[in-house]
Design a protein around this motif. Structure first.
Motif, PDB file in Angstrom:
ATOM      1  N   LEU A 254     102.633  -2.901  33.576  1.00  0.00           N
ATOM      2  CA  LEU A 254     103.982  -2.397  33.816  1.00  0.00           C
ATOM      3  C   LEU A 254     104.966  -2.953  32.798  1.00  0.00           C
ATOM      4  CD1 LEU A 254     104.278  -2.478  37.718  1.00  0.00           C
ATOM      5  CD2 LEU A 254     104.581  -0.473  36.247  1.00  0.00           C
ATOM      6  N   VAL A 255     104.888  -4.254  32.556  1.00  0.00           N
ATOM      7  CA  VAL A 255     105.779  -4.880  31.579  1.00  0.00           C
ATOM      8  C   VAL A 255     105.578  -4.272  30.194  1.00  0.00           C
ATOM      9  CG1 VAL A 255     106.310  -7.036  30.382  1.00  0.00           C
ATOM     10  CG2 VAL A 255     105.959  -7.045  32.860  1.00  0.00           C
TER      11      VAL A 255
ATOM     12  N   TYR B 141     104.180  -1.347  29.418  1.00  0.00           N
ATOM     13  CA  TYR B 141     104.518   0.078  29.381  1.00  0.00           C
ATOM     14  C   TYR B 141     106.029   0.296  29.345  1.00  0.00           C
ATOM     15  CZ  TYR B 141     104.907   4.963  30.825  1.00  0.00           C
ATOM     16  OH  TYR B 141     105.222   6.293  30.894  1.00  0.00           O
ATOM     17  N   LEU B 142     106.746  -0.366  30.258  1.00  0.00           N
ATOM     18  CA  LEU B 142     108.191  -0.160  30.354  1.00  0.00           C
ATOM     19  C   LEU B 142     108.956  -0.852  29.234  1.00  0.00           C
ATOM     20  CD1 LEU B 142     108.639  -0.577  34.214  1.00  0.00           C
ATOM     21  CD2 LEU B 142     108.530   1.557  32.903  1.00  0.00           C
ATOM     22  N   GLY B 143     108.403  -1.965  28.741  1.00  0.00           N
ATOM     23  CA  GLY B 143     109.140  -2.728  27.745  1.00  0.00           C
ATOM     24  C   GLY B 143     108.805  -2.407  26.307  1.00  0.00           C
TER      25      GLY B 143
ATOM     26  N   SER C 267     106.429   2.766  26.278  1.00  0.00           N
ATOM     27  CA  SER C 267     107.108   3.998  26.678  1.00  0.00           C
ATOM     28  C   SER C 267     108.415   4.265  25.929  1.00  0.00           C
ATOM     29  CB  SER C 267     107.360   3.992  28.186  1.00  0.00           C
ATOM     30  OG  SER C 267     108.033   5.164  28.591  1.00  0.00           O
ATOM     31  N   PRO C 268     109.323   3.294  25.780  1.00  0.00           N
ATOM     32  CA  PRO C 268     110.605   3.590  25.123  1.00  0.00           C
ATOM     33  C   PRO C 268     110.428   3.903  23.636  1.00  0.00           C
ATOM     34  CG  PRO C 268     110.660   1.494  26.335  1.00  0.00           C
ATOM     35  CD  PRO C 268     109.221   1.894  26.219  1.00  0.00           C
TER      36      PRO C 268
ATOM     37  N   GLY D 154     111.746  -0.190  22.017  1.00  0.00           N
ATOM     38  CA  GLY D 154     111.479  -1.104  23.112  1.00  0.00           C
ATOM     39  C   GLY D 154     112.162  -2.450  22.950  1.00  0.00           C
TER      40      GLY D 154
ATOM     41  N   GLY E 199     100.695   6.195  26.707  1.00  0.00           N
ATOM     42  CA  GLY E 199     101.435   5.886  27.928  1.00  0.00           C
ATOM     43  C   GLY E 199     100.687   6.322  29.177  1.00  0.00           C
TER      44      GLY E 199
ATOM     45  N   VAL F   9      99.568   4.102  32.451  1.00  0.00           N
ATOM     46  CA  VAL F   9      99.909   4.470  33.828  1.00  0.00           C
ATOM     47  C   VAL F   9      98.642   4.547  34.681  1.00  0.00           C
ATOM     48  CG1 VAL F   9     100.822   6.301  35.304  1.00  0.00           C
ATOM     49  CG2 VAL F   9     102.024   5.670  33.203  1.00  0.00           C
TER      50      VAL F   9
END
Length: 442
Positions: A158-159, A161-163, A166-167, A170, A275, A279
């Motif tokens: 999660l860290v 992917y989100l950090g 994905s962006p 980042g 990504g 997930v």
């Protein structure tokens, strides 16, 4: 259940939590997918299989020396720390692997070396299981460790992917240019492993050694002479133990193959983006973590063999379904991929507890070294079967590129799991080992 566990159990289990950086992120869902992308050439997926097979051979050579040395020195914690530190350094070094075809083998060699030292660290880590459990709780403690490993993978994925992944931009201004998002992830993984390895190293300290009691260090040849003598002795004492080592060597390699090549198949065969793979990895780790902790309860009540056999049957069926239904698209992989994830962890944990229940007291490092040795002696099976199945599939279908027949690799992994199941069926479960004289802390 876990509320009765004290700090030593949790400190031990946090090493599994920290190992998610190498298992879940590097080996399975991020770096292995990155190194088999088109940027590294059309043969990257089969090359990955050969590199990991070579790593397995090295572990088979080194594990008995590592396990016996830890037993003789009485310092499994020291060797756990040293081997873990090397994994941290090699994880950080993956930052150097830019997405260029000429850097394929640099990445594969660093990954293979990381696998070698990670497995050697696992020998010493497993040898500490008896310090934090009793025969009455070993299934739950082992299941907690495996479960924490999967849950740690969820948090870390999660860290990442989100950090970072994905962006478009980042953390720290990181983008996907030159694979920077993946490469910075490798640095983050190194730090994660280091931080969560400290609790077990600081809590389960090795006992001070008295000079007269220290055994002399021996070389590789003598270590192997003692290894074969140990196998003969174990066969005389408990043939079941030796039969189990052989059977588990095969099915554990198949279990490793499920996660090692799962992310590669998701991206190459089912069209998942980087990504999407992460997930799926998060979901897979949720399923695996919950099922493994729950299976620890079944292990203590039904016995580890029932957990192992039931899990292997489910894995063979689910893996075959992925191959047969691969044209069904992402839904097939999501459904059967998560089902596969639900049974890998329970089989892994129950395998460790089956052995922990029957190891002669005082020989944990040696036998777990043998456990790693037998496993790695055939650890070329799943990677080689994966690569060979792809080559056979390409020949059968007339595919112009081997990666067009990548889904045939599933059959190679399923074949290894099926062989392990057939070898495990005649292994007698036997009675649960008697309580050790020294109670576990916590």
């Amino acid at each position: 259940m876990s509320r009765r566990f004290g700090w030593p159990v949790w400190a031990w289990g946090l090493w599994d939590w920290g190992s998610a950086a190498f298992n879940a992120v590097i080996t399975t869902f991020v770096f292995s997918v990155y190194i088999t992308s088109d940027s590294f050439g059309p043969e990257a997926d089969t090359s990955l299989g050969w590199a990991l097979a070579g790593a397995g051979v090295l572990v088979a050579v080194l594990a008995p020396v590592s396990g016996q040395r830890a037993d003789r020195s009485g310092r499994p914690g020291r060797w756990l720390g040293l081997n873990t530190l090397v994994v941290v350094v090699l994880s950080a070094a993956l930052f150097l692997v830019e997405p260029r075809e000429d850097l394929l083998w640099l990445g594969l060699l660093l990954l293979a070396a990381g696998n070698v030292f990670f497995e050697l660290a696992s020998v010493n880590y497993n040898a500490l299981l008896h310090r934090v459990s009793t025969p009455a709780t070993v299934g739950r403690v082992s299941g907690l460790g495996w479960g924490l490993g999967y849950l740690g993978g969820i948090v870390l994925l999660l860290v990442v992917y989100l950090g970072l992944i994905s962006p478009e931009v980042g953390l720290f201004g990181v983008t996907d240019a030159d694979g920077l998002d993946v490469r910075v992830t490798m640095l983050f993984c190194a730090g994660w492993t280091l931080v969560f390895s400290l609790p077990v190293l600081l809590t389960l300290r090795d006992a001070p050694q008295q000079a007269p009691g220290r055994a002399p260090r021996v070389g590789v040849v003598e270590s192997y002479r003692r290894l074969f003598a140990s196998v003969r002795e174990l066969w005389r004492e408990d043939p079941r133990l030796v039969r189990f080592l052989g059977a588990s060597a095969v099915f554990r390699d198949g279990l490793a193959g499920v996660f090692t090549f799962g992310g590669v198949l998701a991206a190459g065969t089912f069209g998942f983006s980087d990504g999407d793979v992460i997930v799926f990895g998060i979901a897979a780790n949720v399923v695996a973590g919950v099922s493994t902790i729950a299976a620890g309860w079944l292990d203590d009540r039904l016995g580890p063999k029932r957990v192992i056999v039931g899990s292997l049957v489910a894995l063979v069926v689910s893996g075959t379904a992925v191959f047969v239904l691969h044209d069904g698209g992402r839904g097939v992989f999501w459904g059967f991929g998560l089902l596969l994830s639900a049974f890998v962890g329970p089989a892994q944990s129950a395998s460790r507890t089956f052995l922990a229940r029957i190891i002669p007291a005082g020989r944990e490092g040696q036998v777990f070294g043998l456990y790693a040795t037998t496993g790695r002696a055939v650890s070329f099976l799943a990677p080689a079967a994966f690569s060979l199945s792809i080559l056979a599939g390409a020949a059968l279908t007339g595919a112009a590129r081997t990666d067009d027949a990548q889904y045939f690799g599933v059959l190679g992994v399923v074949a290894v799991l099926l062989l392990g199941l057939l070898l495990m069926l005649p292994v007698h479960a036997g009675p649960v080992a008697e309580e050790r004289t020294s109670p576990a802390p916590g």
